[in-house]
Design an enzyme around this catalytic site. Structure first.
Site, PDB file in Angstrom:
ATOM      1  N   GLY A 172       0.682  -1.138  -0.084  1.00 40.51           N
ATOM      2  CA  GLY A 172      -0.010  -0.204  -0.016  1.00 40.51           C
ATOM      3  C   GLY A 172       0.862   1.282   0.007  1.00 40.51           C
ATOM      4  CB  THR A 173       4.094   2.217   1.673  1.00 38.22           C
ATOM      5  OG1 THR A 173       3.670   1.798   2.937  1.00 38.22           O
ATOM      6  CG2 THR A 173       5.138   3.163   1.947  1.00 38.22           C
ATOM      7  CG  ASN A 191      -4.540   3.989   9.672  1.00 38.74           C
ATOM      8  OD1 ASN A 191      -4.668   5.037   9.174  1.00 38.74           O
ATOM      9  ND2 ASN A 191      -3.574   3.833  10.365  1.00 38.74           N
ATOM     10  CD  GLN A 239      -6.982  -0.610   7.674  1.00 41.63           C
ATOM     11  OE1 GLN A 239      -7.900  -1.316   7.790  1.00 41.63           O
ATOM     12  NE2 GLN A 239      -5.789  -0.582   8.151  1.00 41.63           N
ATOM     13  CB  SER A 270      -2.299  -3.030   1.140  1.00 41.49           C
ATOM     14  OG  SER A 270      -1.294  -3.650   1.566  1.00 41.49           O
ATOM     15  CG  HIS A 316      -0.603  -6.563   4.961  1.00 41.70           C
ATOM     16  ND1 HIS A 316      -0.513  -6.302   6.093  1.00 41.70           N
ATOM     17  CD2 HIS A 316      -0.216  -5.496   4.377  1.00 41.70           C
ATOM     18  CE1 HIS A 316      -0.039  -4.890   6.396  1.00 41.70           C
ATOM     19  NE2 HIS A 316      -0.117  -4.680   5.216  1.00 41.70           N
ATOM     20  CB  THR A 352      10.777 -10.230 -12.031  1.00 41.94           C
ATOM     21  OG1 THR A 352      11.946 -10.078 -12.661  1.00 41.94           O
ATOM     22  CG2 THR A 352       9.966 -11.665 -12.070  1.00 41.94           C
ATOM     23  CB  CYS A 393       3.720   3.979  22.804  1.00 40.64           C
ATOM     24  SG  CYS A 393       5.619   3.771  22.837  1.00 40.64           S
TER      25      CYS A 393
HETATM   26  N1  PLP Z   1      -2.682   3.173   4.301  1.00 40.74           N
HETATM   27  C1  PLP Z   1      -3.390   2.782   5.029  1.00 40.74           C
HETATM   28  C2  PLP Z   1      -4.841   3.465   5.705  1.00 40.74           C
HETATM   29  C3  PLP Z   1      -2.909   1.686   6.161  1.00 40.74           C
HETATM   30  O1  PLP Z   1      -3.678   1.313   7.000  1.00 40.74           O
HETATM   31  C4  PLP Z   1      -1.799   0.910   5.639  1.00 40.74           C
HETATM   32  C5  PLP Z   1      -1.222  -0.110   6.580  1.00 40.74           C
HETATM   33  O2  PLP Z   1      -1.246  -0.088   7.822  1.00 40.74           O
HETATM   34  C6  PLP Z   1      -0.911   1.542   4.767  1.00 40.74           C
HETATM   35  C7  PLP Z   1      -1.382   2.385   4.009  1.00 40.74           C
HETATM   36  C8  PLP Z   1       0.275   0.747   4.353  1.00 40.74           C
HETATM   37  O3  PLP Z   1      -0.025  -0.307   3.629  1.00 40.74           O
HETATM   38  P1  PLP Z   1       1.440  -1.526   3.554  1.00 40.74           P
HETATM   39  O4  PLP Z   1       1.485  -1.965   4.923  1.00 40.74           O
HETATM   40  O5  PLP Z   1       0.901  -2.574   2.333  1.00 40.74           O
HETATM   41  O6  PLP Z   1       2.372  -0.548   2.873  1.00 40.74           O
END
Ligand code: PLP
Length: 377
Positions: free
Chosen positions: A69-70, A149, A179, A199, A201, A238, A323
């Site tokens: 996702g990042t 999130n 999310q 994403s 996971h 790849t 934290c």
């Molecule tokens: N954006 C949101 C709203 C998320 O909750 C997350 C992961 O916690 C991400 C982006 C990042 O996704 P990834 O862990 O696949 O890089």
């Protein structure tokens, strides 16, 4: 173990792991290879793309696999700014985005872009009007997440898209739907966003694979990683075939009983609210309506102590505030809660597997934590 942290990541069902294992050990060809194993992998990757695109509600040609996702967030932002380089150097986003968006914007500020951060109200809500009010003639990009999130608040992406068409039709719209995908009903085709990040996971797929939807208003997609030309030249490298297979299988598994599992999560959340709010000093944080995320505060009790105490009993939840990998949460800070409430904020998040018994055990552990320890904040 009681796992109540599905917004952080999710368990991979056996079917998903099996699909990945087969690809890793038997169908390991490189989709660019010209012999049969490579060619058949190329066809399989397209089938898997069609599965994920189908669930997102777009054409296969509009979906690009990414490593997470990042990456999708970073790519979308940079591709939008490239297309709109003549429109201007202004970006509108919110102060409660994931760091994948916020940190990217901080880098852009160092490159002379201007970023307007729109704050939520004390409930975590942000109206379309507040976003649109920040849009200017030189706004190249608006980036607003679909579901927060930490709080579970759902933001009005479709309404923002409609408003943008009137306010500045050139401005491109990105939504981080990491999310929101398979949690909130939407179709990429009708949402109105130009870029949508997802994403695997967070929906029962493996870590290390995501996807970016790029809509038809984006011409000449700027690659984030130029190279061998995979993903139609958009994202070289790849193809991560096992991860892509796992992503598609996870989507297939989730979509099989999607309505039932979403109602289950919503029911679990309602049950958790009932159980948790019966504990003295505990209050809800934000007004999250997403079915899988619940933010609460045990005002006065430091969240990291709560997380550690529950962890020692095999219960996994996350600290919504003080934290957050050692840093204060920018999301909780944006709500401008009292110091005691902010410092005691924790997040519970649910999946299709979560049971009422797990909620009972968590509520009991929280009550015991409250009764055993003195408030410290
Ligand atoms: N954006 C949101 C709203 C998320 O909750 C997350 C992961 O916690 C991400 C982006 C990042 O996704 P990834 O862990 O696949 O890089």
């Amino acid at each position: 173990m009681i796992y109540l942290d599905h917004a952080a990541t999710t368990p991979v069902p056996r079917e998903v792991a099996d699909a990945m294992y087969t690809v890793l050990t038997e169908q390991f060809g490189n989709p660019s290879s010209q012999y049969e194993m490579g060619l058949s992998m190329k066809r399989r990757v397209e089938q898997w793309r069609a599965t994920v695109a189908g669930a997102l509600g777009c054409e296969s040609a509009q979906l690009y696999f990414t490593s997470c996702g990042t990456e999708g967030d970073n790519w979308a932002i940079q591709a939008a700014l490239w297309q709109n380089r003549k429109v201007g150097r202004h970006i509108v986003t919110t102060s409660v985005e994931h760091n994948a968006v916020l940190e990217c914007c901080k880098w852009l500020e160092k490159q002379d872009y201007t970023v307007t951060l729109v704050d939520p109200d004390e409930n975590g809500d942000i109206t379309a009007e507040r976003i649109l009010d920040a849009v200017r003639p030189d706004t190249a990009l608006v980036s607003v997440m679909m579901v927060n999130n930490e709080l579970g608040n759902v933001y009005p992406v479709a309404e923002i898209a409609k408003g943008l068409a009137a306010r500045n039709p050139k401005t491109l719209l990105h939504t981080d739907a990491v999310q929101g995908f398979l949690k909130i009903p939407f179709k990429a085709k009708t949402l109105g966003a130009d870029f949508i990040t997802i994403s695997a996971h967070k929906v029962g797929g493996p870590k290390g694979i995501g996807a970016l939807y790029i809509g038809s208003r984006v011409r000449n997609v700027k690659p984030l990683l130029p190279g061998g030309g995979q993903e139609r030249g958009g994202r070289s490298g790849t193809e991560a075939t096992a991860q892509i297979a796992g992503f598609a299988k996870a989507v297939e598994v989730r979509c099989r009983d999607l309505d039932a599992s979403l109602s289950h999560m919503a029911e679990i959340k309602a049950y958790a609210i009932e159980k948790l709010t019966a504990i003295d000093d505990l209050r809800l944080v934000g007004r999250g309506t997403a079915p899988h995320i619940l933010s609460v505060s045990l005002a006065g009790w430091p969240s990291q102590n709560i997380v550690n105490d529950l962890s020692s009993q095999g219960i996994c939840i996350s600290a919504g505030s003080a934290c957050h990998q050692g840093k204060a949460s920018h999301v909780v800070a944006a709500l401008k809660l009292s110091r005691r409430e902010a410092g005691g904020t924790i997040r519970l998040s649910f999946g299709p597997e979560t049971t009422r018994e797990e909620i009972d055990a968590c509520a009991e552990a929280l009550r015991a934590h409250h009764d055993r320890r003195m408030p410290m904040l």
